[in-house]
Design a protein around this motif. Sequence first.
Motif, mmCIF file in Angstrom:
data_model
loop_
_atom_site.group_PDB
_atom_site.id
_atom_site.type_symbol
_atom_site.label_atom_id
_atom_site.label_comp_id
_atom_site.label_asym_id
_atom_site.label_seq_id
_atom_site.Cartn_x
_atom_site.Cartn_y
_atom_site.Cartn_z
ATOM 1 N N UNK A 108 0.890 -1.304 -0.215
ATOM 2 C CA UNK A 108 -0.049 -0.042 -0.129
ATOM 3 C C UNK A 108 0.743 1.225 0.057
ATOM 4 N N UNK A 109 0.356 2.311 -0.566
ATOM 5 C CA UNK A 109 1.117 3.504 -0.524
ATOM 6 C C UNK A 109 0.449 4.473 0.380
ATOM 7 N N UNK A 110 1.397 4.693 1.129
ATOM 8 C CA UNK A 110 0.780 5.360 2.441
ATOM 9 C C UNK A 110 1.554 6.862 2.763
ATOM 10 N N UNK B 102 10.688 -14.665 -4.074
ATOM 11 C CA UNK B 102 12.012 -14.139 -4.240
ATOM 12 C C UNK B 102 12.474 -13.145 -5.012
ATOM 13 N N UNK B 103 13.872 -13.017 -5.491
ATOM 14 C CA UNK B 103 14.474 -12.109 -6.293
ATOM 15 C C UNK B 103 13.609 -12.136 -7.511
ATOM 16 N N UNK B 104 13.183 -10.833 -7.929
ATOM 17 C CA UNK B 104 12.456 -10.487 -9.209
ATOM 18 C C UNK B 104 10.867 -10.965 -9.092
ATOM 19 N N UNK B 105 10.614 -11.385 -7.905
ATOM 20 C CA UNK B 105 9.224 -11.480 -7.782
ATOM 21 C C UNK B 105 8.263 -10.448 -7.705
ATOM 22 N N UNK B 106 6.902 -10.712 -7.931
ATOM 23 C CA UNK B 106 5.919 -9.503 -8.086
ATOM 24 C C UNK B 106 4.858 -9.703 -6.908
ATOM 25 N N UNK B 107 4.482 -8.667 -6.370
ATOM 26 C CA UNK B 107 3.595 -8.384 -5.496
ATOM 27 C C UNK B 107 2.360 -8.299 -6.227
ATOM 28 N N UNK B 108 1.160 -9.022 -6.117
ATOM 29 C CA UNK B 108 -0.022 -8.993 -6.813
ATOM 30 C C UNK B 108 -1.039 -8.160 -6.248
ATOM 31 N N UNK B 109 -1.166 -7.990 -5.129
ATOM 32 C CA UNK B 109 -2.184 -7.146 -4.380
ATOM 33 C C UNK B 109 -1.631 -5.705 -3.979
ATOM 34 N N UNK B 110 -2.295 -5.013 -4.626
ATOM 35 C CA UNK B 110 -1.644 -3.491 -4.116
ATOM 36 C C UNK B 110 -2.869 -2.458 -3.931
ATOM 37 N N UNK B 111 -2.408 -1.494 -3.111
ATOM 38 C CA UNK B 111 -3.503 -0.562 -2.758
ATOM 39 C C UNK B 111 -3.019 0.905 -3.174
ATOM 40 N N UNK B 112 -3.319 1.622 -4.055
ATOM 41 C CA UNK B 112 -2.690 2.836 -4.693
ATOM 42 C C UNK B 112 -2.989 4.018 -3.678
ATOM 43 N N UNK B 113 -2.408 4.989 -3.852
ATOM 44 C CA UNK B 113 -2.299 6.158 -3.148
ATOM 45 C C UNK B 113 -3.815 6.568 -3.000
ATOM 46 N N UNK B 114 -4.353 7.208 -2.011
ATOM 47 C CA UNK B 114 -5.546 8.223 -1.931
ATOM 48 C C UNK B 114 -5.116 9.447 -2.262
#
Length: 154
Positions: free
Chosen positions: A99-101, A123-135
């Motif tokens: 999340x961007x806080x 691992x290295x080069x992995x991706x985070x699938x769940x994100x929450x954009x900035x408000x």
Amino acid sequence: MSRSTVDLWVGIFVTIGIGAVLFLALKVGNLTSFNSAPGYRVEARFDNIGGLKLRAPVKAAGVAVGRVEKIRLDPTTYQAIVTLRIDRGFEFTTDTIASILTSGLLGEVYIGLDAGGDAKMIGDGGKIGKTQSAVVLEKLIGQFLFDKAGGGGK
């Protein structure tokens, strides 16, 4: 006191003042940590990154666990791709949420990581699938006013 003693003390205080201004400038620009500790890179996609900048901290439970290394725009999806460098010794699961806080009302913008319960680690080069954009405050106020103008509030 003689003239040379006064000049010496003035010189000492001016040097301390210049050092303090330099320290504050480095602190504001997130340049105080020249940390080249080994770590691994993880990517996260956001619809809106707000005021996120390079070298912004990445925190988990309030503890700095890394820094933002690169920010770029995907030309096909028009999403921001943020590359995070996570310090070695900190591992996160594949279902971690990024999340961007903002600290405080107008404080620094950072990325907060909330670990999930999966057993598999990123691992290295992995991706985070769940994100929450900035408000974005302006967007939120605009939606509120548009709703009121449309007859939503009576």
